[in-house]
Design an enzyme around this catalytic site. Structure first.
Site, PDB file in Angstrom:
ATOM      1  N   SER A  44      30.898  53.638  57.018  1.00  0.00           N
ATOM      2  CA  SER A  44      31.932  52.514  57.798  1.00  0.00           C
ATOM      3  C   SER A  44      32.641  51.986  56.761  1.00  0.00           C
ATOM      4  O   SER A  44      33.739  51.651  56.937  1.00  0.00           O
ATOM      5  CB  SER A  44      31.226  51.627  58.730  1.00  0.00           C
ATOM      6  OG  SER A  44      30.434  52.380  59.680  1.00  0.00           O
ATOM      7  N   HIS A  91      28.730  46.533  60.528  1.00  0.00           N
ATOM      8  CA  HIS A  91      27.443  46.487  59.947  1.00  0.00           C
ATOM      9  C   HIS A  91      27.446  46.671  58.607  1.00  0.00           C
ATOM     10  O   HIS A  91      26.500  46.605  57.739  1.00  0.00           O
ATOM     11  CB  HIS A  91      26.452  47.280  60.724  1.00  0.00           C
ATOM     12  CG  HIS A  91      26.873  48.814  60.576  1.00  0.00           C
ATOM     13  ND1 HIS A  91      27.800  49.254  60.726  1.00  0.00           N
ATOM     14  CD2 HIS A  91      25.996  49.936  60.095  1.00  0.00           C
ATOM     15  CE1 HIS A  91      27.902  50.810  60.460  1.00  0.00           C
ATOM     16  NE2 HIS A  91      26.725  51.005  59.799  1.00  0.00           N
ATOM     17  N   GLN A 116      34.629  56.501  66.225  1.00  0.00           N
ATOM     18  CA  GLN A 116      34.905  55.324  64.899  1.00  0.00           C
ATOM     19  C   GLN A 116      36.048  55.961  64.050  1.00  0.00           C
ATOM     20  O   GLN A 116      37.069  54.910  63.993  1.00  0.00           O
ATOM     21  CB  GLN A 116      33.660  54.936  64.313  1.00  0.00           C
ATOM     22  CG  GLN A 116      33.985  53.789  63.270  1.00  0.00           C
ATOM     23  CD  GLN A 116      32.801  53.528  62.387  1.00  0.00           C
ATOM     24  OE1 GLN A 116      31.898  52.765  63.262  1.00  0.00           O
ATOM     25  NE2 GLN A 116      32.572  53.495  61.438  1.00  0.00           N
ATOM     26  N   ALA A 162      19.007  45.547  54.935  1.00  0.00           N
ATOM     27  CA  ALA A 162      19.098  44.944  53.510  1.00  0.00           C
ATOM     28  C   ALA A 162      20.176  45.458  52.868  1.00  0.00           C
ATOM     29  O   ALA A 162      20.921  45.192  52.181  1.00  0.00           O
ATOM     30  CB  ALA A 162      17.617  45.288  53.016  1.00  0.00           C
ATOM     31  N   GLU A 163      20.153  47.015  52.749  1.00  0.00           N
ATOM     32  CA  GLU A 163      21.149  47.812  51.963  1.00  0.00           C
ATOM     33  C   GLU A 163      22.287  47.353  52.587  1.00  0.00           C
ATOM     34  O   GLU A 163      23.513  47.063  51.697  1.00  0.00           O
ATOM     35  CB  GLU A 163      21.088  49.252  52.215  1.00  0.00           C
ATOM     36  CG  GLU A 163      22.007  50.013  51.575  1.00  0.00           C
ATOM     37  CD  GLU A 163      21.841  51.638  51.912  1.00  0.00           C
ATOM     38  OE1 GLU A 163      22.774  52.349  51.405  1.00  0.00           O
ATOM     39  OE2 GLU A 163      20.816  51.989  52.020  1.00  0.00           O
ATOM     40  N   GLN A 164      22.803  47.095  53.902  1.00  0.00           N
ATOM     41  CA  GLN A 164      23.970  46.923  54.487  1.00  0.00           C
ATOM     42  C   GLN A 164      24.421  45.477  53.911  1.00  0.00           C
ATOM     43  O   GLN A 164      25.466  45.097  53.858  1.00  0.00           O
ATOM     44  CB  GLN A 164      24.051  47.021  55.933  1.00  0.00           C
ATOM     45  CG  GLN A 164      23.771  48.307  56.375  1.00  0.00           C
ATOM     46  CD  GLN A 164      23.251  48.801  57.750  1.00  0.00           C
ATOM     47  OE1 GLN A 164      23.336  47.613  58.526  1.00  0.00           O
ATOM     48  NE2 GLN A 164      23.165  50.011  58.306  1.00  0.00           N
ATOM     49  N   GLU A 191      35.250  54.126  55.477  1.00  0.00           N
ATOM     50  CA  GLU A 191      36.384  54.478  56.447  1.00  0.00           C
ATOM     51  C   GLU A 191      37.251  53.445  56.511  1.00  0.00           C
ATOM     52  O   GLU A 191      38.417  53.597  56.727  1.00  0.00           O
ATOM     53  CB  GLU A 191      35.511  54.801  57.826  1.00  0.00           C
ATOM     54  CG  GLU A 191      34.802  56.105  57.872  1.00  0.00           C
ATOM     55  CD  GLU A 191      33.891  56.360  58.756  1.00  0.00           C
ATOM     56  OE1 GLU A 191      33.086  57.348  58.934  1.00  0.00           O
ATOM     57  OE2 GLU A 191      33.981  55.509  59.758  1.00  0.00           O
ATOM     58  N   HIS A 205      23.682  60.454  56.993  1.00  0.00           N
ATOM     59  CA  HIS A 205      23.442  61.205  55.831  1.00  0.00           C
ATOM     60  C   HIS A 205      23.729  62.834  56.032  1.00  0.00           C
ATOM     61  O   HIS A 205      24.044  63.392  55.000  1.00  0.00           O
ATOM     62  CB  HIS A 205      21.933  61.124  55.343  1.00  0.00           C
ATOM     63  CG  HIS A 205      21.343  59.819  54.969  1.00  0.00           C
ATOM     64  ND1 HIS A 205      21.010  59.289  53.804  1.00  0.00           N
ATOM     65  CD2 HIS A 205      21.408  58.565  55.674  1.00  0.00           C
ATOM     66  CE1 HIS A 205      20.614  58.048  53.632  1.00  0.00           C
ATOM     67  NE2 HIS A 205      20.967  57.467  54.916  1.00  0.00           N
ATOM     68  N   ASP A 231      19.016  64.527  49.256  1.00  0.00           N
ATOM     69  CA  ASP A 231      19.693  63.065  49.798  1.00  0.00           C
ATOM     70  C   ASP A 231      18.653  62.153  48.922  1.00  0.00           C
ATOM     71  O   ASP A 231      17.752  62.363  48.472  1.00  0.00           O
ATOM     72  CB  ASP A 231      19.118  63.068  51.240  1.00  0.00           C
ATOM     73  CG  ASP A 231      19.730  61.747  51.768  1.00  0.00           C
ATOM     74  OD1 ASP A 231      20.766  61.520  52.220  1.00  0.00           O
ATOM     75  OD2 ASP A 231      18.611  61.009  51.875  1.00  0.00           O
ATOM     76  N   TRP A 236      27.630  52.077  54.488  1.00  0.00           N
ATOM     77  CA  TRP A 236      28.517  52.680  53.602  1.00  0.00           C
ATOM     78  C   TRP A 236      29.702  53.632  54.037  1.00  0.00           C
ATOM     79  O   TRP A 236      30.733  53.569  53.637  1.00  0.00           O
ATOM     80  CB  TRP A 236      27.693  53.195  52.423  1.00  0.00           C
ATOM     81  CG  TRP A 236      28.711  53.741  51.012  1.00  0.00           C
ATOM     82  CD1 TRP A 236      28.908  54.727  50.506  1.00  0.00           C
ATOM     83  CD2 TRP A 236      29.537  52.517  50.371  1.00  0.00           C
ATOM     84  NE1 TRP A 236      29.807  54.472  49.465  1.00  0.00           N
ATOM     85  CE2 TRP A 236      30.048  53.389  49.418  1.00  0.00           C
ATOM     86  CE3 TRP A 236      29.585  51.269  50.493  1.00  0.00           C
ATOM     87  CZ2 TRP A 236      30.937  52.505  48.369  1.00  0.00           C
ATOM     88  CZ3 TRP A 236      30.547  50.690  49.652  1.00  0.00           C
ATOM     89  CH2 TRP A 236      31.135  51.167  48.660  1.00  0.00           C
TER      90      TRP A 236
END
Length: 473
Positions: free
Chosen positions: A364, A359, A344, A382-384, A367, A17, A117, A362
């Protein structure tokens, strides 16, 4: 010409974040020389990776961006997940109020608003107190924003309890999605524990109080979701992504990049699960067996879980062999590497990378799109899971390893995905006709993501609209 103005950015205390908001700040000051920004940095009440990154972030920001480190606060014992994040943000409210009061008292530049945020909605109260507008920076995707707003509306306007959908056969039809969402498997609340559900939807309720929402996406990636958000009661929405830090992250990665230089193009499977990603010993062994059975070249970022009962982030193993099958490192020495923290972005940019086991956080996800690397989805939270659902089902950009993996943040125990299932996912990612079609799609989207940020691109124009709105009454 309008007078100089200042925005205050308030990220939540998580590395992903913070980095996203710093990159958003850089974009703004590059686009408008009238703007300056102050970023108020909250720390977790324990040592984490964010501490070691703050110094590098401070040296990398532009002259008109100032990072202010807020005093570390104590934490409330027994809280976890979203409740813990909510408590940390609340504990910094007084420090934020003092910092905003100091900026507000200056004659110039004019304090134009707070940019918060997605987890910092309680800071809207500070904006109200000083009679300045608040904006939301949503570092995740537009579709999950739409789902949150829709579920909040169901709860508060139609008096439906979303937690009762757990385990049901219901399919939820959301205006922001092309396909219905199976409630039992992919409902993006962490994950339908009543307290977490309430906090998530309380966040969404307060999003409606802001003057606008900046979303880290681009219109070509999520056209349906972006079109649906106004009908869901969102304020002005600006798609400004992809917001990424694509510069070299650290010299620590050079040895790995040298190894990748020796591998054929698109031949290496890269496994990395984010700054908070880790697996316990039994799961690590299954991943190792899958990699060995697949015979693909691999680069695996393997990290040590936090000590049981301790609030801290994962760390590198002193000796990863202690959690791997006996002899695994020797047997795979010619085709693979097991490392700790990984640069990464630098790895995904390398032509040797042919697939990314992720995973599906967002950052990743964006990217992987930017660099045109197809994904095998193994979401941890859960969000992932929801991001992975959209990648696999709607966009056709990802293969599936395990979509409904359950991580128990309270007990510290996880389910175990067996080697055969992991191997199947890796093979779907790397070989066959579908893999070729997937690779073509992600390359096309990669080009669109770059064009969105260019002059007259969709995100460029959306950011122009936001800057104009900052100066409007």
């Amino acid at each position: 010409m309008s007078a100089k103005s200042e925005l205050v950015f308030i990220p939540s205390p998580g590395l992903g974040h913070l980095v996203s908001m710093v990159e958003m700040a850089k974009l703004l000051v590059d686009r408008d020389d009238r703007l300056s920004l102050t970023i108020l940095v909250m720390k977790f009440p324990f040592d984490s990776e964010i501490d070691s990154h703050i110094e590098s972030l401070t040296t990398s920001v532009a002259a008109r961006i100032r990072l202010v480190l807020l005093p570390r606060q104590s934490h409330s014992p027994g809280t976890s997940g979203l409740a813990f994040i909510h408590h940390v943000v609340e504990s910094h409210k007084g420090n934020v109020r003092e910092a905003v009061a100091e900026l507000s008292a200056r004659a110039s530049p004019r304090l134009a608003g707070l940019v918060l945020d997605m987890f910092c909605t309680s800071m809207i109260d500070v904006a109200v107190e000083f009679s300045i507008p608040s904006y939301m920076f949503f570092p995740s995707n537009a579709a999950i924003l739409g789902v949150m707003l829709h579920l909040q509306s169901l709860r508060d306007e139609q008096h439906m309890d979303p937690t009762r959908l757990k385990g049901s056969d219901a399919e939820l039809d959301f205006p922001c999605l092309a396909n219905p969402l199976p409630a039992a498997k992919f409902l993006p609340l962490e994950v339908l524990m009543l307290e977490h559900c309430r906090i998530f939807l309380d966040f969404a309720l307060r999003y409606r109080e802001t003057k606008g929402i900046l979303v880290n996406t681009f219109a070509e990636l999520e056209p349906r979701a972006m079109e649906a958000l106004p009908s869901l009661g969102a304020p002005a929405v600006y798609s400004v992504g992809p917001i990424l830090n694509i510069k070299d992250e650290s010299k620590k990665g050079f040895e790995i990049l040298d190894w990748l230089d020796q591998q054929p193009d698109a031949s290496v499977v890269f496994l990395c699960f984010g700054s908070d990603g880790y697996f316990h010993k039994h799961q690590a062994k299954e991943i190792a067996h899958a990699l060995e059975q697949s015979r693909y070249r691999f680069l695996w970022s393997l990290r040590q879980p936090p000590a049981k009962g301790k609030l801290e982030g994962p760390r590198d193993y002193v000796d990863p062999a202690e959690v791997l099958p006996e002899g695994f490192l020797n047997r795979t020495a010619g085709v693979g590497r097991v490392i700790g923290w990984t640069p990464q972005v630098a790895v995904l940019a390398h032509p040797a990378i042919g697939g990314f086991v992720s995973h599906c956080g967002w950052n990743s996800t964006l990217e992987s799109i930017w660099f045109g690397v197809p994904v095998a989805a193994w979401p941890q939270y859960a969000e992932q899971q929801f991001n992975a659902f959209r990648l696999v089902v709607e966009l056709g950009l990802a293969a599936e390893i395990k979509m409904d993996y359950q991580r128990d943040l309270v007990k510290g125990s996880d389910g175990v995905v067996m080697a055969d299932e992991i191997e199947r996912g890796i093979r779907k990612l790397m070989e066959g006709k579908e893999a070729g079609e997937r690779r073509k799609k992600v390359k096309e989207l990669s080009e669109k993501s770059r064009k969105a940020l260019m002059e007259d691109g969709s995100s460029y124009l959306s950011l122009t609209r936001f800057i104009k709105d900052i100066y409007s009454p």
